[in-house]
Write a protein that holds these residues in place. Structure first.
Motif, PDB file in Angstrom:
ATOM      1  N   ILE A   6       0.856  -1.217  -0.032  1.00 51.27           N
ATOM      2  CA  ILE A   6       0.163  -0.253  -0.092  1.00 51.27           C
ATOM      3  C   ILE A   6       0.957   1.288  -0.098  1.00 51.27           C
ATOM      4  CG2 ILE A   6      -1.675   1.560   1.227  1.00 51.27           C
ATOM      5  CD1 ILE A   6      -2.978  -1.383   2.433  1.00 51.27           C
TER       6      ILE A   6
ATOM      7  N   TRP B 232      -2.304  -1.749  -3.720  1.00 50.20           N
ATOM      8  CA  TRP B 232      -3.480  -0.659  -3.483  1.00 50.20           C
ATOM      9  C   TRP B 232      -2.924   0.610  -3.391  1.00 50.20           C
ATOM     10  CZ3 TRP B 232      -4.453  -4.803   0.417  1.00 50.20           C
ATOM     11  CH2 TRP B 232      -5.083  -6.079  -0.064  1.00 50.20           C
TER      12      TRP B 232
ATOM     13  N   GLY C 182      -2.244   4.866  -3.102  1.00 46.85           N
ATOM     14  CA  GLY C 182      -2.856   5.796  -2.812  1.00 46.85           C
ATOM     15  C   GLY C 182      -3.104   7.021  -3.618  1.00 46.85           C
TER      16      GLY C 182
ATOM     17  N   LYS D 232      -6.580   3.355  -3.018  1.00 44.57           N
ATOM     18  CA  LYS D 232      -6.513   3.943  -1.480  1.00 44.57           C
ATOM     19  C   LYS D 232      -6.992   5.379  -1.700  1.00 44.57           C
ATOM     20  CE  LYS D 232      -3.296   4.928   1.409  1.00 44.57           C
ATOM     21  NZ  LYS D 232      -2.075   4.691   2.355  1.00 44.57           N
TER      22      LYS D 232
ATOM     23  N   MET E   7     -10.559   2.482  -1.042  1.00 48.59           N
ATOM     24  CA  MET E   7     -10.438   2.106   0.484  1.00 48.59           C
ATOM     25  C   MET E   7      -9.867   3.363   1.111  1.00 48.59           C
ATOM     26  SD  MET E   7      -7.517  -0.481   2.285  1.00 48.59           S
ATOM     27  CE  MET E   7      -6.244   0.292   1.294  1.00 48.59           C
TER      28      MET E   7
ATOM     29  N   THR F 229      -8.690   5.848   3.615  1.00 40.44           N
ATOM     30  CA  THR F 229      -7.753   5.771   4.766  1.00 40.44           C
ATOM     31  C   THR F 229      -7.553   7.434   5.321  1.00 40.44           C
ATOM     32  OG1 THR F 229      -6.494   4.032   3.780  1.00 40.44           O
ATOM     33  CG2 THR F 229      -5.387   5.180   5.445  1.00 40.44           C
TER      34      THR F 229
ATOM     35  N   GLY G 101      -8.888   2.152   5.877  1.00 40.46           N
ATOM     36  CA  GLY G 101      -7.552   1.679   6.647  1.00 40.46           C
ATOM     37  C   GLY G 101      -7.634   2.578   7.984  1.00 40.46           C
TER      38      GLY G 101
END
Length: 213
Positions: free
Chosen positions: A88, A108, A110, A129, A154, A156, A176
């Protein structure tokens, strides 16, 4: 990728940053006992690769272990060599994405803007992300899901026990979670049971399945 499907089922990634190797052992044991299935150590944590290695040995078959804050291919290589099962990052680095995909490692990355999100997805990332959510806010997530609802996001940053449900309602496929999942006082005291209680509360709030694999 296998783990992407597992991530979407599990819905949670525990983020560990800036702790010692011994604290990581305590944190890992508590998180796994509480039902967390995905755990990452950020690569800007001193001794991160040792912690990843420790977690793989201790929790293989109980949780998936990955590396976070993977900023370049060198970091990716170090993380994978230590046993990281997923990577990540806070940014979109096409070289890191290519490296991971060539080796069958889930990545994944960001992203913040629609351009970055689409770029990461088209490069092969099956989940992107969305970061930093604490600053962007839930309204941004809802708005960006309109044109990009085909890309799993996702979220975060800023996730707490009190608002986690709102993240999923806004369209996140997973979240996250860092400091709010790992209470400092419990970590310093070596209280695995308290960490497990926190983790179990988040797992319940996210509606995560109890099985592994």
């Amino acid at each position: 990728m296998k783990l992407t499907n597992e991530l979407i089922q599990s819905r949670l990634v525990a983020i560990v940053r800036g702790i010692t190797r011994e604290e990581a052992r305590i944190a890992g044991a508590g998180l796994v006992a509480g039902g967390i299935k995905f755990m990452e150590v950020t690569m800007n944590t001193a001794g991160a690769t040792d912690m990843i290695h420790d977690w793989r040995l201790a929790f293989d078959g109980q949780a998936y272990v990955g590396a976070g804050t993977v900023l370049n291919v060198k970091m990716a290589e170090e993380a994978v060599s230590a046993g990281a099962q997923f990577l990540i990052s806070p940014n979109v680095d096409l070289n890191v994405i290519s490296y991971a995909l060539e080796r069958g490692i889930d990545i994944w990355p960001g992203a913040m803007t629609p351009t970055e999100i689409a770029m990461a997805f088209h490069a092969g990332a099956e989940v992107v992300k969305l970061f930093p959510m604490a600053s962007l806010g839930l309204g941004y997530l809802r708005e960006i899901r309109g044109p990009l609802n085909h890309i799993p996001l996702m979220a975060t940053g800023g996730v707490t026990l009190g608002n986690i449900g709102q993240y999923f309602e806004a369209g996140a496929c997973a979240v996250g979670i860092g400091s709010s999942l790992l209470p400092k006082e419990a970590l310093k005291a070596g209280n695995r049971e308290r960490i497990a209680e926190y983790a179990a509360s988040f797992v319940k709030a996210a509606g995560c399945p109890s099985h592994f694999g």
